[in-house]
Design a protein around this motif. Structure first.
Motif, PDB file in Angstrom:
ATOM      1  N   ASP A 171      -2.290   3.931  -1.515  1.00  0.00           N
ATOM      2  CA  ASP A 171      -0.987   4.389  -1.983  1.00  0.00           C
ATOM      3  C   ASP A 171      -0.066   4.808  -0.838  1.00  0.00           C
ATOM      4  O   ASP A 171       1.060   4.319  -0.734  1.00  0.00           O
ATOM      5  CB  ASP A 171      -1.175   5.521  -2.993  1.00  0.00           C
ATOM      6  CG  ASP A 171       0.154   6.003  -3.552  1.00  0.00           C
ATOM      7  OD1 ASP A 171       0.848   5.213  -4.208  1.00  0.00           O
ATOM      8  OD2 ASP A 171       0.505   7.178  -3.301  1.00  0.00           O
ATOM      9  N   SER A 202       1.839   9.650  -7.488  1.00  0.00           N
ATOM     10  CA  SER A 202       1.785   8.589  -6.481  1.00  0.00           C
ATOM     11  C   SER A 202       2.905   8.735  -5.460  1.00  0.00           C
ATOM     12  O   SER A 202       4.077   8.902  -5.819  1.00  0.00           O
ATOM     13  CB  SER A 202       1.880   7.227  -7.172  1.00  0.00           C
ATOM     14  OG  SER A 202       2.192   6.215  -6.259  1.00  0.00           O
ATOM     15  N   ASP A 235      -5.852   1.763  -5.345  1.00  0.00           N
ATOM     16  CA  ASP A 235      -6.276   3.161  -5.239  1.00  0.00           C
ATOM     17  C   ASP A 235      -7.250   3.534  -6.354  1.00  0.00           C
ATOM     18  O   ASP A 235      -8.359   4.022  -6.108  1.00  0.00           O
ATOM     19  CB  ASP A 235      -5.032   4.055  -5.285  1.00  0.00           C
ATOM     20  CG  ASP A 235      -5.351   5.514  -4.965  1.00  0.00           C
ATOM     21  OD1 ASP A 235      -6.467   5.964  -5.251  1.00  0.00           O
ATOM     22  OD2 ASP A 235      -4.471   6.191  -4.428  1.00  0.00           O
ATOM     23  N   SER A 280      -8.619   4.960  -1.402  1.00  0.00           N
ATOM     24  CA  SER A 280      -7.704   6.084  -1.625  1.00  0.00           C
ATOM     25  C   SER A 280      -6.494   6.089  -0.699  1.00  0.00           C
ATOM     26  O   SER A 280      -5.494   6.747  -0.987  1.00  0.00           O
ATOM     27  CB  SER A 280      -8.459   7.411  -1.480  1.00  0.00           C
ATOM     28  OG  SER A 280      -9.020   7.521  -0.179  1.00  0.00           O
ATOM     29  N   SER A 281      -6.576   5.385   0.414  1.00  0.00           N
ATOM     30  CA  SER A 281      -5.444   5.374   1.357  1.00  0.00           C
ATOM     31  C   SER A 281      -4.414   4.299   1.017  1.00  0.00           C
ATOM     32  O   SER A 281      -3.392   4.183   1.703  1.00  0.00           O
ATOM     33  CB  SER A 281      -5.953   5.153   2.792  1.00  0.00           C
ATOM     34  OG  SER A 281      -6.777   6.228   3.203  1.00  0.00           O
TER      35      SER A 281
END
Length: 313
Positions: free
Chosen positions: A184, A40, A175, A181-182
């Protein structure tokens, strides 16, 4: 802030700095493992911030130790500004941390690298929140007792760590569990901005100490009100104030009856210093007496009237 003995202040500030170092070592080990497991950007940013926190806490320890040293031949006004220097160093580290987190977040945003092992990351961040909160409680106690600038700046780090760790948890949840997905890297950018804002605020107070900024107007007025209670003090001018670490310094010219003898003026200054010591413990005072009505270089009387002067309260 309640006035305390210098040795007690030194003990408290050292304990806060040592607690910060211990917490940074503990959290650094946990977050290093979690960053490896999760991949991460937010967790990596949290690790980077904790690593710099360790260096900053060591700087704070050095700063409060030096500031606690008594005045000596080469430092007649003491070593209080060591705390401000330590705070500036801490601010620089916060800025470096913010830049590094933002850079890593942008890279991940562009590459869309997925995170992993959310459960591990959330567990570590939760432990970090609990440990950080305990440290903050102790730091606030020390700040309330001592007013230490170095500890206060260190406190900025760990306040931001609370939000940072909450951001890591939120980023991993959104996430991996909600499929955005964006999240983090976006949380990583938000954390970087938060750190930068904290650095900006912390820098202001440190610079004020180094530049000998005057006391706030309200405190200056309170100081003048204390002097105004003495009936023989006719006025005050050229009042100058500054703070250096735990030490406050005041100097001013005091208008007195021109008919007073030197001994009488000396006694009056002793009385004024005693009043100040009661109302402003620990403040170092320098008084220059002037005969009332003295004309300064501008051709005007130098005295500025005190609020309620001569009421004898």
């Amino acid at each position: 802030m309640t006035a305390i003995a210098s040795d007690e202040r030194a003990r408290l500030t050292r304990s806060a700095a040592l607690a910060s170092i211990s917490m940074a070592l503990f959290l650094g080990a946990l977050k290093g493992w979690a960053a490896w497991k999760t991949g991460s950007a937010a967790m990596l940013g949290s690790l980077a911030d904790t690593s710099l926190d360790l260096i900053a806490s060591i700087a704070a320890l050095i700063g409060v130790w030096v500031a606690a040293q008594p005045a000596d031949h080469d430092h007649r006004f003491g070593h209080g500004k060591a705390e401000a220097l330590a705070a500036i160093f801490q601010v620089i580290l916060i800025v470096i941390s913010a830049i590094g987190i933002a850079w890593r977040a942008v890279q991940q945003l562009l590459s869309s690298t997925p995170t992993q092992a959310a459960d591990d990351g959330i567990l570590v961040s939760t432990i970090a929140i609990l440990g950080t909160f305990a440290l903050l409680v102790w730091q606030r106690h020390v700040i309330a007792r001592t007013g230490s600038l170095a500890v206060r700046t260190d406190n900025v780090h760990y306040k931001s760590d609370l939000f940072l760790n909450l951001g890591v948890i939120a980023a991993l949840v959104v996430d991996q569990y909600l499929g955005f997905s964006s999240a983090d890297p976006l949380f990583g950018l938000a954390i970087a901005l938060w750190l930068a804002w904290g650095a900006w605020r912390a820098a202001g107070e440190a610079i004020d100490h180094l530049m000998d900024r005057e006391w706030p107007e309200e405190r200056r007025e309170e100081f003048l009100a204390v002097l105004a209670k003495h009936p023989d003090i006719r006025g005050v001018h050229d009042l100058r104030t500054r703070t250096s670490g735990a030490d406050d310094f005041v100097q001013f010219h005091m208008a007195v009856d021109p008919g007073m003898t030197i001994v009488q003026v000396h006694d009056l200054m002793d009385q004024a210093e005693a009043r100040i010591a009661r109302e402003f413990p620990g403040v170092e005072v320098l008084i220059h007496p002037d005969p009332e009505g003295l004309i300064n270089e501008t051709g005007q009387a130098a005295e500025e009237l005190l609020p309620g002067a001569g009421d004898g309260q």
